[in-house]
Design a protein around this motif. Structure first.
Motif, mmCIF file in Angstrom:
data_model
loop_
_atom_site.group_PDB
_atom_site.id
_atom_site.type_symbol
_atom_site.label_atom_id
_atom_site.label_comp_id
_atom_site.label_asym_id
_atom_site.label_seq_id
_atom_site.Cartn_x
_atom_site.Cartn_y
_atom_site.Cartn_z
ATOM 1 N N HIS A 36 0.814 -1.215 0.000
ATOM 2 C CA HIS A 36 0.000 0.000 0.000
ATOM 3 C C HIS A 36 0.849 1.268 0.000
ATOM 4 C CE1 HIS A 36 -3.183 -2.804 0.737
ATOM 5 N NE2 HIS A 36 -2.460 -3.302 1.712
ATOM 6 N N LEU A 37 2.159 1.107 -0.185
ATOM 7 C CA LEU A 37 3.111 2.216 -0.179
ATOM 8 C C LEU A 37 3.708 2.342 -1.569
ATOM 9 C CD1 LEU A 37 4.544 4.201 1.829
ATOM 10 C CD2 LEU A 37 6.268 2.421 2.127
ATOM 11 N N SER A 38 3.725 3.553 -2.112
ATOM 12 C CA SER A 38 4.303 3.745 -3.448
ATOM 13 C C SER A 38 5.123 5.027 -3.498
ATOM 14 C CB SER A 38 3.202 3.787 -4.515
ATOM 15 O OG SER A 38 2.325 4.870 -4.272
ATOM 16 N N LEU A 39 6.125 5.018 -4.342
ATOM 17 C CA LEU A 39 6.965 6.193 -4.558
ATOM 18 C C LEU A 39 6.194 7.183 -5.413
ATOM 19 C CD1 LEU A 39 9.830 7.443 -4.257
ATOM 20 C CD2 LEU A 39 10.377 6.341 -6.434
ATOM 21 N N VAL A 40 6.130 8.444 -4.984
ATOM 22 C CA VAL A 40 5.438 9.488 -5.732
ATOM 23 C C VAL A 40 6.425 10.296 -6.541
ATOM 24 C CG1 VAL A 40 4.027 11.587 -5.545
ATOM 25 C CG2 VAL A 40 3.550 9.629 -4.076
ATOM 26 N N GLN A 41 7.458 10.827 -5.874
ATOM 27 C CA GLN A 41 8.452 11.627 -6.588
ATOM 28 C C GLN A 41 9.700 11.803 -5.761
ATOM 29 O OE1 GLN A 41 6.693 15.448 -7.339
ATOM 30 N NE2 GLN A 41 7.282 16.250 -5.360
ATOM 31 N N THR A 42 10.761 12.155 -6.450
ATOM 32 C CA THR A 42 12.010 12.533 -5.803
ATOM 33 C C THR A 42 12.401 13.888 -6.361
ATOM 34 O OG1 THR A 42 13.325 11.405 -7.501
ATOM 35 C CG2 THR A 42 12.777 10.152 -5.529
ATOM 36 N N SER A 43 12.917 14.752 -5.499
ATOM 37 C CA SER A 43 13.349 16.058 -5.979
ATOM 38 C C SER A 43 14.722 15.915 -6.625
ATOM 39 C CB SER A 43 13.385 17.065 -4.835
ATOM 40 O OG SER A 43 14.336 16.668 -3.866
ATOM 41 N N PRO A 44 15.081 16.832 -7.519
ATOM 42 C CA PRO A 44 16.380 16.753 -8.182
ATOM 43 C C PRO A 44 17.530 16.820 -7.176
ATOM 44 C CG PRO A 44 15.000 18.460 -9.175
ATOM 45 C CD PRO A 44 14.302 17.979 -7.940
ATOM 46 N N THR A 45 18.616 16.128 -7.476
ATOM 47 C CA THR A 45 19.774 16.128 -6.582
ATOM 48 C C THR A 45 20.756 17.231 -6.923
ATOM 49 O OG1 THR A 45 20.861 14.518 -8.011
ATOM 50 C CG2 THR A 45 19.653 13.662 -6.111
ATOM 51 N N ASP A 46 20.547 17.929 -8.031
ATOM 52 C CA ASP A 46 21.520 18.926 -8.470
ATOM 53 C C ASP A 46 21.200 20.343 -7.984
ATOM 54 O OD1 ASP A 46 19.278 19.202 -9.996
ATOM 55 O OD2 ASP A 46 20.330 19.355 -11.914
ATOM 56 N N THR A 47 20.367 20.465 -6.961
ATOM 57 C CA THR A 47 20.047 21.779 -6.410
ATOM 58 C C THR A 47 20.618 21.887 -4.998
ATOM 59 O OG1 THR A 47 17.976 21.129 -5.359
ATOM 60 C CG2 THR A 47 17.863 21.771 -7.688
ATOM 61 N N GLN A 48 20.637 23.087 -4.452
ATOM 62 C CA GLN A 48 21.109 23.305 -3.093
ATOM 63 C C GLN A 48 20.013 23.025 -2.068
ATOM 64 O OE1 GLN A 48 24.193 23.844 -2.145
ATOM 65 N NE2 GLN A 48 24.885 23.790 -4.251
ATOM 66 N N ASP A 49 18.773 22.868 -2.528
ATOM 67 C CA ASP A 49 17.665 22.582 -1.622
ATOM 68 C C ASP A 49 17.826 21.201 -1.003
ATOM 69 O OD1 ASP A 49 16.504 24.994 -2.308
ATOM 70 O OD2 ASP A 49 15.312 24.106 -3.909
ATOM 71 N N THR A 50 17.237 21.029 0.172
ATOM 72 C CA THR A 50 17.236 19.721 0.812
ATOM 73 C C THR A 50 16.410 18.773 -0.044
ATOM 74 O OG1 THR A 50 17.367 20.767 2.982
ATOM 75 C CG2 THR A 50 16.644 18.483 2.917
ATOM 76 N N PRO A 51 17.004 17.664 -0.487
ATOM 77 C CA PRO A 51 16.246 16.732 -1.330
ATOM 78 C C PRO A 51 15.092 16.099 -0.557
ATOM 79 C CG PRO A 51 18.565 16.083 -1.165
ATOM 80 C CD PRO A 51 18.359 17.225 -0.243
ATOM 81 N N VAL A 52 13.940 15.985 -1.225
ATOM 82 C CA VAL A 52 12.756 15.394 -0.617
ATOM 83 C C VAL A 52 12.332 14.183 -1.448
ATOM 84 C CG1 VAL A 52 10.340 15.764 -0.001
ATOM 85 C CG2 VAL A 52 11.997 17.600 0.334
ATOM 86 N N VAL A 53 11.998 13.101 -0.758
ATOM 87 C CA VAL A 53 11.471 11.905 -1.388
ATOM 88 C C VAL A 53 10.041 11.761 -0.874
ATOM 89 C CG1 VAL A 53 11.756 9.427 -1.723
ATOM 90 C CG2 VAL A 53 13.764 10.876 -1.378
ATOM 91 N N SER A 54 9.081 11.587 -1.788
ATOM 92 C CA SER A 54 7.671 11.520 -1.404
ATOM 93 C C SER A 54 7.073 10.157 -1.742
ATOM 94 C CB SER A 54 6.874 12.611 -2.114
ATOM 95 O OG SER A 54 7.359 13.883 -1.754
ATOM 96 N N THR A 117 -8.102 6.579 4.388
ATOM 97 C CA THR A 117 -7.433 7.867 4.202
ATOM 98 C C THR A 117 -6.206 7.713 3.311
ATOM 99 O OG1 THR A 117 -8.129 8.552 6.422
ATOM 100 C CG2 THR A 117 -6.366 9.827 5.392
ATOM 101 N N GLU A 118 -6.102 8.570 2.309
ATOM 102 C CA GLU A 118 -4.914 8.611 1.466
ATOM 103 C C GLU A 118 -3.926 9.588 2.082
ATOM 104 O OE1 GLU A 118 -5.843 9.443 -2.603
ATOM 105 O OE2 GLU A 118 -7.289 7.816 -2.713
ATOM 106 N N LEU A 119 -2.684 9.132 2.228
ATOM 107 C CA LEU A 119 -1.646 9.928 2.882
ATOM 108 C C LEU A 119 -0.480 10.192 1.942
ATOM 109 C CD1 LEU A 119 -1.524 7.928 6.245
ATOM 110 C CD2 LEU A 119 -2.748 10.073 5.813
ATOM 111 N N LEU A 120 0.191 11.314 2.158
ATOM 112 C CA LEU A 120 1.444 11.630 1.486
ATOM 113 C C LEU A 120 2.536 11.697 2.536
ATOM 114 C CD1 LEU A 120 0.324 14.389 -1.035
ATOM 115 C CD2 LEU A 120 0.884 12.001 -1.524
ATOM 116 N N ILE A 121 3.659 11.078 2.254
ATOM 117 C CA ILE A 121 4.783 11.025 3.180
ATOM 118 C C ILE A 121 5.961 11.712 2.517
ATOM 119 C CG2 ILE A 121 6.322 9.493 4.473
ATOM 120 C CD1 ILE A 121 3.751 7.450 3.618
ATOM 121 N N ASP A 122 6.476 12.768 3.139
ATOM 122 C CA ASP A 122 7.650 13.480 2.634
ATOM 123 C C ASP A 122 8.821 13.197 3.560
ATOM 124 O OD1 ASP A 122 6.354 14.669 0.463
ATOM 125 O OD2 ASP A 122 5.710 16.377 1.672
ATOM 126 N N CYS A 123 9.963 12.844 2.977
ATOM 127 C CA CYS A 123 11.151 12.497 3.753
ATOM 128 C C CYS A 123 12.339 13.280 3.227
ATOM 129 C CB CYS A 123 11.447 11.005 3.630
ATOM 130 S SG CYS A 123 10.053 9.963 4.080
#
Length: 164
Positions: A36-54, A117-123
């Motif tokens: 019941h868990l799926s990968l939604v998106q990953t932020s680009p690694t080439d930025t200075q922002d903290t990378p987020v995996v959703s 309930t549908e949930l979004l998890i950001d890490c």
């Protein structure tokens, strides 16, 4: 992990295949969670922002306590698994390639998430060094963005090699 992308690593772990004895690499308690868990998106690694995996997760009755709300232990397991996968963004041979082991996991529960309930998890990886990493996670309801729980997760690198 040298050539694998985070998406490939996450998909491999999310589709954890039982060994000959029927045990999952991610732990048998995850058998009720992983489908019941799926990968939604990953932020680009080439930025200075903290990378987020959703990730996305839909609460099923088997994940609930007797009040028909997502069980706190299930939330902690989800955070442990998903925040750990966020380390795959920086892992390379000899540097966090085993994704470490948990040193601490602090979860704050804010509101219930009933079955359905549908949930979004950001890490995100807050800080990473040679031996310690600090990770952060949040679980929100998809429909309105309200926080359900947050966590801080400390990891220790257990890759083989000399320690100074």
């Amino acid at each position: 992990m040298a050539k694998d992308t985070l998406d490939e690593i996450a998909e491999m772990w999310l589709k954890s295949i039982p060994d000959e004895a029927g045990n999952l690499a991610a732990g048998n308690w995850m058998a009720a969670i992983l489908p019941h868990l799926s990968l939604v998106q990953t932020s680009p690694t080439d930025t200075q922002d903290t990378p987020v995996v959703s990730f996305a997760f839909t609460v099923r009755p088997k994940h609930c306590n007797r009040m028909n709300s997502l069980h706190g232990g299930c939330i902690a397991s989800i955070f442990d698994f998903t925040t750990t996968l966020s380390l795959a963004r920086i892992g390379r041979p000899g540097f966090w390639d085993s994704l470490g082991v948990s040193r601490s996991l602090s979860v704050t529960y804010l509101r219930p998430a009933p079955a359905g309930t549908e949930l979004l998890i950001d890490c995100e990886v807050v800080q990473v060094g040679r031996t310690l990493a600090a990770l952060r996670g949040s679980i929100k309801r998809r429909r309105d963005g309200q926080l359900v729980a947050v966590c801080e997760h400390g990891k220790v690198n257990v890759d083989s090699g000399p320690r100074l």
